[in-house]
Scaffold this active site. Structure first.
Site, PDB file in Angstrom:
ATOM      1  N   ASN A   1       1.023  -1.262   0.011  1.00  0.00           N
ATOM      2  CA  ASN A   1      -0.039   0.036  -0.153  1.00  0.00           C
ATOM      3  C   ASN A   1       0.982   1.141  -0.059  1.00  0.00           C
ATOM      4  OD1 ASN A   1      -0.428  -1.226   2.902  1.00  0.00           O
ATOM      5  ND2 ASN A   1      -1.047   0.753   3.155  1.00  0.00           N
ATOM      6  N   ASP A   2       0.608   2.204   0.886  1.00  0.00           N
ATOM      7  CA  ASP A   2       1.071   3.426   0.448  1.00  0.00           C
ATOM      8  C   ASP A   2       2.631   3.670   0.275  1.00  0.00           C
ATOM      9  OD1 ASP A   2      -1.222   3.612   2.258  1.00  0.00           O
ATOM     10  OD2 ASP A   2      -0.201   4.690   3.804  1.00  0.00           O
TER      11      ASP A   2
ATOM     12  N   SER B   1       3.268   3.991   7.612  1.00  0.00           N
ATOM     13  CA  SER B   1       3.849   4.623   7.012  1.00  0.00           C
ATOM     14  C   SER B   1       4.580   5.947   7.505  1.00  0.00           C
ATOM     15  CB  SER B   1       2.705   5.590   6.248  1.00  0.00           C
ATOM     16  OG  SER B   1       2.137   4.626   4.882  1.00  0.00           O
TER      17      SER B   1
HETATM   18  C1  FRU Z   1      -3.191   4.588   4.747  1.00  0.00           C
HETATM   19  C2  FRU Z   1      -2.696   3.830   6.146  1.00  0.00           C
HETATM   20  C3  FRU Z   1      -1.601   4.527   6.686  1.00  0.00           C
HETATM   21  C4  FRU Z   1      -0.964   3.600   7.610  1.00  0.00           C
HETATM   22  C5  FRU Z   1      -0.787   2.560   6.816  1.00  0.00           C
HETATM   23  C6  FRU Z   1      -0.847   1.031   7.103  1.00  0.00           C
HETATM   24  O1  FRU Z   1      -3.249   3.876   3.558  1.00  0.00           O
HETATM   25  O2  FRU Z   1      -3.926   3.406   6.687  1.00  0.00           O
HETATM   26  O3  FRU Z   1      -2.544   5.664   7.704  1.00  0.00           O
HETATM   27  O4  FRU Z   1       0.210   4.182   8.149  1.00  0.00           O
HETATM   28  O5  FRU Z   1      -2.119   2.736   5.851  1.00  0.00           O
HETATM   29  O6  FRU Z   1      -0.665   0.212   6.126  1.00  0.00           O
END
Ligand code: FRU
Length: 515
Positions: free
Chosen positions: A59-60, A120
């Site tokens: 993800n991010d 993140s």
């Molecule tokens: C956003 C999020 C962040 C967090 C991460 C966890 O997509 O929820 O806030 O740090 O993904 O994977």
């Protein structure tokens, strides 16, 4: 905040040997696993010039930075499964932001304070040449009612671009640093930067105990000892709930705050993505560190876009990359799919007339192969044009009514098309609506497949730049005034492109195959 024992950190000798000795078994396991498993995924099964996960889940974007002559991009990573799980940081480097080389996973949840995930965060280069990562450590804690909940703190790690050592004084920001009423369960995603006086600032996402988002500003003389400054921006119940993944920067004389609010309500044509993105543009009083909002907008109007992060490139461009997925639809695939998660194309940002504009990074032009150009093509039905097809494409369209007195009803470009499948971008000038539609992209799930965007324009003139990279489409409308992004996991054999008009349309098109 009391001074942290900075010596702990300055005394860490960054020789490969020492660091390698300190790598935990958890990280070692992840590194071994990703190296073995990546070989099982064919190159053709993934996007080409968009960064995708090495294996498992992404993800991010995290830690987007320029270090030792290369762009570094880390990402939220669960190597063991194509679904979200205990977060690691994956890692890749690139010289042009398009050709990425994977490096070993950088962080694993291996300490008491981050045992449930390294969430993140961001990165800067320290004056002594080391790379500093700041991230959110997550550790479950039993609550008075017996439930276990994630407690989130901010942590740092220092490294050489490959191996990172977590700071012995972690966490550097905890619930004790929160302003009155701040939730210790939702305190995450630090984005830090260095100011011209050498000191550091970071913004962190937080919400009140009632769940209303806000962005907190912290300061530090050295990137290690952090102190709460103020609430930089507060939701006041306007845009969703918890505000995730903030970023804050100056651009074209304006202050820009971007964040990804959870649980947004749609408002007109803005904010349709549930967990969406928000760009606040305003002014900034440098001395008082006060941000004043003037304008708000979605960052992307398509289906798959979240948690963007920016970098100030060495040549002064502000470049943004987002996660090209949507939280509501990213968990519907079967467990046998070996990977899920890709980033958007890096985009050059600017502010014009108080709005955020995005353009594909100019480096993309170097990937252009043969040019195919058709000018002044007038049509009022479905047509295809010689040399225009493919799934790795950079294509610019300029469209106007064939007869200035007679507006057409609808124009569409269809791609990833064969007799069964197609995805399309359409424009209805009477309604000023651009729509992305991937209903027939091969998805077997009853999820959102269309999204619309209001593009103020009544005369039927429109420009679109469409980038395809196997499993995604990104449309930059009117030189980046509006952008729509969507994934489409259509079989790669569907590579036709066609154009459609209801009414009479004239079009110029220039198309490049991307190498
Ligand atoms: C956003 C999020 C962040 C967090 C991460 C966890 O997509 O929820 O806030 O740090 O993904 O994977």
């Amino acid at each position: 905040m009391e001074s942290a024992p900075i010596l702990d950190y300055n005394d860490v000798k960054l020789t490969r040997r020492k660091i390698t000795d300190m790598i935990s078994q958890t990280l070692r396991d992840a590194r071994r696993y990703e190296e073995t498993m990546e070989r099982k995924i064919g190159r053709e099964e993934k996007p080409d010039f968009h960064l995708s996960t090495r294996v498992g889940w992404m993800n991010d974007p995290n830690g987007f930075s320029y270090y030792k002559g290369e762009y570094h991009l880390f990402y939220q990573y669960h190597p063991y499964d194509s679904h979200w799980g205990p977060m690691h940081w994956g890692h890749a480097v690139s010289k042009d932001l398009l050709h990425w080389e994977y490096l070993p996973a950088a962080l694993a949840p291996d300490m008491d304070y981050d045992r449930d995930g390294c969430f993140s965060g961001s990165a800067v280069v320290l004056p002594d040449g080391r790379h500093l990562l700041m991230y959110t450590g997550v550790a479950k804690e039993t609550q008075p009612d017996g439930s276990a909940r994630d407690i989130q703190t901010q942590c740092i790690a220092v490294g050489d671009g490959i191996d990172y050592e977590k700071y012995p004084g972690n966490p550097v920001l905890t619930r004790d640093d929160l302003p009155e009423g701040g939730s210790k369960f939702d305190f995450r995603d630090p984005k830090l930067w260095q100011k011209s006086d050498g000191s550091y600032r970071c913004v962190v996402g937080n919400c009140t105990e009632e769940g209303d988002g806000r962005i907190l500003l912290f300061s530090s003389p050295d990137g290690v000892r952090w102190k709460y400054e103020k609430i930089l921006a507060a939701n006041e119940k306007r845009f969703g709930k918890m505000w995730e993944c903030p970023d804050f920067f100056m651009l074209d004389g304006k202050a820009v705050l971007i964040t990804s609010p959870q649980d947004m309500l749609p408002y007109g044509f803005e904010y349709h993505n549930g967990n969406g993105t928000l760009c606040l543009i305003g002014s900034y009083d440098e001395e008082m560190e006060t941000f004043t909002e003037e304008h708000n907008q979605s960052i992307d109007y398509g289906i798959d876009f979240y948690a963007p992060q920016t970098i100030l490139a060495p040549d002064g461009r502000r470049i943004m990359i987002g996660w090209m997925q949507n939280w509501d639809t990213c968990n519907l695939h079967t467990p046998d799919q070996p990977w899920l998660g890709q980033m958007t194309l890096p985009r050059e940002l600017s502010v014009k007339n108080g709005r955020l504009y995005q353009q594909p990074i100019r480096e993309l032009e170097a990937l252009r192969g043969e040019e195919v150009r058709h000018e002044n093509v007038t049509f009022s039905d479905e047509i295809s044009l010689a040399g225009i097809e493919g799934r790795k494409v950079d294509m610019e369209l300029t469209v106007w009514p064939a007869d200035a007195e007679k507006l057409y009803q609808r124009f569409a470009v269809r791609f990833a098309q064969n007799d069964v499948y197609r995805t399309s971008i359409s424009f209805r000038p009477y309604e000023s609506i651009v729509k992305v539609d991937r209903k027939f992209s091969g998805s077997r799930r009853a999820i959102i497949h269309q999204r619309r965007c209001l593009v103020p324009n009544k005369d039927g003139n429109i420009k679109m730049r469409i980038i395809l990279d196997r499993f995604s489409v990104e449309v930059f409308v009117n030189d980046g005034e509006y952008v729509l992004t969507a994934t489409m996991y259509t079989d790669l054999s569907a590579d036709r492109i066609s154009f459609f008009a209801d009414g009479e349309v004239t079009m110029d098109v220039v198309k490049y195959e991307l190498k």
